[in-house]
Write a protein that holds these residues in place. Structure first.
Motif, PDB file in Angstrom:
ATOM      1  N   GLY A 246     -21.649  29.698  36.981  1.00 23.23           N
ATOM      2  CA  GLY A 246     -20.852  30.928  37.021  1.00 23.23           C
ATOM      3  C   GLY A 246     -19.959  31.069  35.801  1.00 23.23           C
ATOM      4  O   GLY A 246     -19.839  32.165  35.232  1.00 23.23           O
ATOM      5  N   LEU A 247     -19.332  29.975  35.370  1.00 26.27           N
ATOM      6  CA  LEU A 247     -18.467  30.025  34.187  1.00 26.27           C
ATOM      7  C   LEU A 247     -19.271  30.259  32.909  1.00 26.27           C
ATOM      8  O   LEU A 247     -18.834  30.985  32.010  1.00 26.27           O
ATOM      9  CB  LEU A 247     -17.644  28.743  34.077  1.00 26.27           C
ATOM     10  N   ILE A 248     -20.455  29.659  32.833  1.00 26.72           N
ATOM     11  CA  ILE A 248     -21.313  29.879  31.665  1.00 26.72           C
ATOM     12  C   ILE A 248     -21.772  31.347  31.632  1.00 26.72           C
ATOM     13  O   ILE A 248     -21.779  31.982  30.575  1.00 26.72           O
ATOM     14  CB  ILE A 248     -22.505  28.903  31.668  1.00 26.72           C
ATOM     15  N   ALA A 249     -22.139  31.883  32.796  1.00 29.86           N
ATOM     16  CA  ALA A 249     -22.543  33.295  32.867  1.00 29.86           C
ATOM     17  C   ALA A 249     -21.373  34.205  32.485  1.00 29.86           C
ATOM     18  O   ALA A 249     -21.566  35.224  31.792  1.00 29.86           O
ATOM     19  CB  ALA A 249     -23.050  33.624  34.268  1.00 29.86           C
ATOM     20  N   LEU A 250     -20.169  33.853  32.917  1.00 32.65           N
ATOM     21  CA  LEU A 250     -18.988  34.625  32.552  1.00 32.65           C
ATOM     22  C   LEU A 250     -18.755  34.604  31.039  1.00 32.65           C
ATOM     23  O   LEU A 250     -18.427  35.636  30.437  1.00 32.65           O
ATOM     24  CB  LEU A 250     -17.760  34.084  33.289  1.00 32.65           C
ATOM     25  N   THR A 251     -18.941  33.447  30.432  1.00 38.70           N
ATOM     26  CA  THR A 251     -18.786  33.323  28.982  1.00 38.70           C
ATOM     27  C   THR A 251     -19.802  34.188  28.251  1.00 38.70           C
ATOM     28  O   THR A 251     -19.457  34.908  27.299  1.00 38.70           O
ATOM     29  CB  THR A 251     -18.954  31.854  28.547  1.00 38.70           C
TER      30      THR A 251
END
Length: 123
Positions: free
Chosen positions: A54-59
């Motif tokens: 999720g954090l990678i997708a947000l980035t």
């Protein structure tokens, strides 16, 4: 000259606001992306793969939106500049000096061309 007077007042305001936003959003996007990737790295160490993804997708979403906004804004201002340049050309015709010892009389038109303001482009 274009930066001094890019066109109508709203275009000047848009250019100024976009420059301020760019200067503000660039470091903000960089820091946010770095924090998201740091958080993803920490979640991977604690076996929280879903949060890390999720954090990678947000980035990725953050940087995609940032790059798209930058490109659209840059293209818009380049188009404004091109239009301004197309419609604000100043050309001054420079006549060669006479080589005879007696200066040739100039026509009224050439006299007016020679006395134009210094802000014109010499061709």
């Amino acid at each position: 000259q274009w930066l001094k007077d890019p066109g109508p007042r709203n275009e000047k305001r848009t250019l100024f606001c976009d420059m301020v936003c760019f200067l503000f959003i660039t470091p903000l996007a960089a820091i946010s992306g770095w924090l998201c990737l740091r958080g993803a790295q920490d979640h991977l160490q604690f076996n929280s793969r879903l949060e890390a993804i999720g954090l990678i997708a947000l980035t990725i979403a953050l940087f995609t939106i940032y790059v798209l906004w930058t490109l659209v804004s840059f293209r818009y201002h380049c188009q404004l500049y091109s239009e301004w340049r197309r419609t604000n050309q100043k050309v001054r015709l420079m006549l060669p000096a006479a080589r005879s010892p007696h200066p040739a009389p100039h026509s009224l038109l050439s006299t007016k061309l020679m006395k134009k303001a210094a802000d014109e482009t010499t061709v």
